[in-house]
Design a protein around this motif. Structure first.
Motif, PDB file in Angstrom:
ATOM      1  N   GLU A   5       0.763  -1.263  -0.009  1.00 58.96           N
ATOM      2  CA  GLU A   5       0.172  -0.023  -0.093  1.00 58.96           C
ATOM      3  C   GLU A   5       0.838   1.041  -0.125  1.00 58.96           C
ATOM      4  O   GLU A   5       2.054   1.396   0.399  1.00 58.96           O
ATOM      5  CB  GLU A   5      -0.857  -0.036   1.189  1.00 58.96           C
ATOM      6  CG  GLU A   5      -1.790  -1.272   1.279  1.00 58.96           C
ATOM      7  CD  GLU A   5      -2.883  -1.298   0.502  1.00 58.96           C
ATOM      8  OE1 GLU A   5      -3.438   0.001   0.096  1.00 58.96           O
ATOM      9  OE2 GLU A   5      -3.374  -2.294   0.140  1.00 58.96           O
ATOM     10  N   LYS A   6       0.363   2.242  -0.443  1.00 54.26           N
ATOM     11  CA  LYS A   6       1.043   3.599  -0.536  1.00 54.26           C
ATOM     12  C   LYS A   6       1.762   4.092   0.705  1.00 54.26           C
ATOM     13  O   LYS A   6       2.857   4.737   0.984  1.00 54.26           O
ATOM     14  CB  LYS A   6       0.130   4.630  -1.321  1.00 54.26           C
ATOM     15  CG  LYS A   6       0.151   4.457  -2.575  1.00 54.26           C
ATOM     16  CD  LYS A   6       1.110   5.038  -3.484  1.00 54.26           C
ATOM     17  CE  LYS A   6       0.825   4.903  -5.055  1.00 54.26           C
ATOM     18  NZ  LYS A   6       2.053   4.975  -5.797  1.00 54.26           N
ATOM     19  N   HIS A   7       0.937   3.793   1.778  1.00 57.43           N
ATOM     20  CA  HIS A   7       1.232   4.296   3.097  1.00 57.43           C
ATOM     21  C   HIS A   7       2.276   3.515   3.996  1.00 57.43           C
ATOM     22  O   HIS A   7       2.768   3.750   5.055  1.00 57.43           O
ATOM     23  CB  HIS A   7       0.032   4.370   4.229  1.00 57.43           C
ATOM     24  CG  HIS A   7      -0.693   2.958   4.514  1.00 57.43           C
ATOM     25  ND1 HIS A   7      -1.580   2.250   3.537  1.00 57.43           N
ATOM     26  CD2 HIS A   7      -0.421   2.155   5.594  1.00 57.43           C
ATOM     27  CE1 HIS A   7      -1.846   1.307   4.010  1.00 57.43           C
ATOM     28  NE2 HIS A   7      -1.225   1.076   5.252  1.00 57.43           N
ATOM     29  N   GLU A   8       2.374   2.336   3.303  1.00 57.38           N
ATOM     30  CA  GLU A   8       3.293   1.282   4.047  1.00 57.38           C
ATOM     31  C   GLU A   8       4.828   1.648   3.789  1.00 57.38           C
ATOM     32  O   GLU A   8       5.216   2.315   2.492  1.00 57.38           O
ATOM     33  CB  GLU A   8       3.261   0.009   3.421  1.00 57.38           C
ATOM     34  CG  GLU A   8       1.883  -0.590   3.879  1.00 57.38           C
ATOM     35  CD  GLU A   8       1.673  -2.041   3.594  1.00 57.38           C
ATOM     36  OE1 GLU A   8       1.435  -2.915   4.419  1.00 57.38           O
ATOM     37  OE2 GLU A   8       1.595  -2.371   2.149  1.00 57.38           O
ATOM     38  N   ASP A  55       8.972  -2.238  -6.909  1.00 58.78           N
ATOM     39  CA  ASP A  55       7.672  -2.339  -6.942  1.00 58.78           C
ATOM     40  C   ASP A  55       7.058  -1.984  -8.478  1.00 58.78           C
ATOM     41  O   ASP A  55       7.263  -0.961  -8.570  1.00 58.78           O
ATOM     42  CB  ASP A  55       6.963  -1.818  -5.748  1.00 58.78           C
ATOM     43  CG  ASP A  55       5.579  -2.287  -5.957  1.00 58.78           C
ATOM     44  OD1 ASP A  55       4.934  -2.703  -6.903  1.00 58.78           O
ATOM     45  OD2 ASP A  55       4.824  -1.895  -4.868  1.00 58.78           O
ATOM     46  N   ASN A  57       4.434  -1.636  -9.479  1.00 60.31           N
ATOM     47  CA  ASN A  57       3.281  -1.033  -9.537  1.00 60.31           C
ATOM     48  C   ASN A  57       3.034   0.257  -9.394  1.00 60.31           C
ATOM     49  O   ASN A  57       2.289   1.348  -9.756  1.00 60.31           O
ATOM     50  CB  ASN A  57       2.078  -1.517  -8.401  1.00 60.31           C
ATOM     51  CG  ASN A  57       1.866  -3.199  -8.856  1.00 60.31           C
ATOM     52  OD1 ASN A  57       1.436  -3.449  -9.722  1.00 60.31           O
ATOM     53  ND2 ASN A  57       2.341  -4.021  -7.867  1.00 60.31           N
ATOM     54  N   ASP A  58       4.229   0.831  -8.578  1.00 58.40           N
ATOM     55  CA  ASP A  58       4.460   2.368  -8.349  1.00 58.40           C
ATOM     56  C   ASP A  58       5.837   2.856  -8.494  1.00 58.40           C
ATOM     57  O   ASP A  58       5.991   4.109  -8.212  1.00 58.40           O
ATOM     58  CB  ASP A  58       3.710   2.825  -6.705  1.00 58.40           C
ATOM     59  CG  ASP A  58       4.537   1.979  -5.856  1.00 58.40           C
ATOM     60  OD1 ASP A  58       5.713   1.161  -6.010  1.00 58.40           O
ATOM     61  OD2 ASP A  58       3.884   1.805  -4.652  1.00 58.40           O
ATOM     62  N   ARG A  60       8.600   2.224  -6.548  1.00 60.08           N
ATOM     63  CA  ARG A  60       9.047   2.673  -5.448  1.00 60.08           C
ATOM     64  C   ARG A  60      10.125   1.360  -5.037  1.00 60.08           C
ATOM     65  O   ARG A  60      10.096   0.211  -5.513  1.00 60.08           O
ATOM     66  CB  ARG A  60       8.440   2.493  -4.125  1.00 60.08           C
ATOM     67  CG  ARG A  60       7.330   3.758  -3.946  1.00 60.08           C
ATOM     68  CD  ARG A  60       6.658   3.727  -2.658  1.00 60.08           C
ATOM     69  NE  ARG A  60       5.664   2.694  -2.522  1.00 60.08           N
ATOM     70  CZ  ARG A  60       5.174   2.313  -1.177  1.00 60.08           C
ATOM     71  NH1 ARG A  60       5.300   3.188   0.032  1.00 60.08           N
ATOM     72  NH2 ARG A  60       4.356   1.491  -1.090  1.00 60.08           N
ATOM     73  N   TRP A  62      12.553  -1.107  -2.625  1.00 62.70           N
ATOM     74  CA  TRP A  62      12.279  -1.771  -1.412  1.00 62.70           C
ATOM     75  C   TRP A  62      13.643  -2.580  -0.880  1.00 62.70           C
ATOM     76  O   TRP A  62      14.217  -3.254  -2.014  1.00 62.70           O
ATOM     77  CB  TRP A  62      11.250  -2.698  -1.385  1.00 62.70           C
ATOM     78  CG  TRP A  62       9.814  -1.983  -1.405  1.00 62.70           C
ATOM     79  CD1 TRP A  62       9.384  -1.405  -2.514  1.00 62.70           C
ATOM     80  CD2 TRP A  62       9.116  -1.642  -0.272  1.00 62.70           C
ATOM     81  NE1 TRP A  62       8.245  -0.794  -2.235  1.00 62.70           N
ATOM     82  CE2 TRP A  62       7.828  -0.708  -0.809  1.00 62.70           C
ATOM     83  CE3 TRP A  62       9.045  -1.811   1.192  1.00 62.70           C
ATOM     84  CZ2 TRP A  62       7.097  -0.206  -0.010  1.00 62.70           C
ATOM     85  CZ3 TRP A  62       8.213  -1.284   2.168  1.00 62.70           C
ATOM     86  CH2 TRP A  62       7.084  -0.444   1.399  1.00 62.70           C
ATOM     87  N   ASN A  81      10.943   0.521   2.635  1.00 63.07           N
ATOM     88  CA  ASN A  81      10.983   1.389   1.234  1.00 63.07           C
ATOM     89  C   ASN A  81      12.390   2.492   1.476  1.00 63.07           C
ATOM     90  O   ASN A  81      12.579   2.834   2.798  1.00 63.07           O
ATOM     91  CB  ASN A  81       9.645   2.095   1.412  1.00 63.07           C
ATOM     92  CG  ASN A  81       9.558   3.280   0.391  1.00 63.07           C
ATOM     93  OD1 ASN A  81       9.305   4.352   0.564  1.00 63.07           O
ATOM     94  ND2 ASN A  81       9.838   2.556  -0.820  1.00 63.07           N
TER      95      ASN A  81
END
Length: 97
Positions: A5-8, A55, A57-58, A60, A62, A81
């Motif tokens: 999730e974006k907030h993680e 990732d 999907n976005d 980012r 990790w 992240n």
């Protein structure tokens, strides 16, 4: 299992001692799923003890590490992240980010 999730910003696994056996927790299972089904491995450092993923999907980055490295097998994993600057500095991907 769910994607990131974006907030993680950090997933830290724990080992559970049950009936004399060490078991993975739910976060361990999720990290394993993310490594195998979602994230793309793009590099490693520290003799392979630290692995960099992206990732798709976005976009980012990790970093997979073992913060309790004194434990057998490096201990439970942690997925954090990390910034593009961190990736550039540690992994040297200056021209490919």
């Amino acid at each position: 299992m769910q994607k990131l999730e974006k907030h993680e910003i950090c997933l830290r696994a724990r080992w559970i001692l049950e009936n004399g056996k060490i078991l993975d927790d739910e976060t361990s299972d999720r990290i394993e799923y993310l490594k195998n089904e979602v994230l793309e491995k793009v590099g490693n450092s520290d003799g392979g003890w630290t692995i960099l993923y992206k990732d798709p999907n976005d976009g980012r980055y990790w970093e997979l590490s073992h913060p309790e490295s004194e434990m057998h097998g490096g201990g439970p994993e942690m997925l954090t992240n990390v910034s593009v600057q961190y990736v550039s500095d540690k992994y040297g991907f200056k021209n490919s980010i």
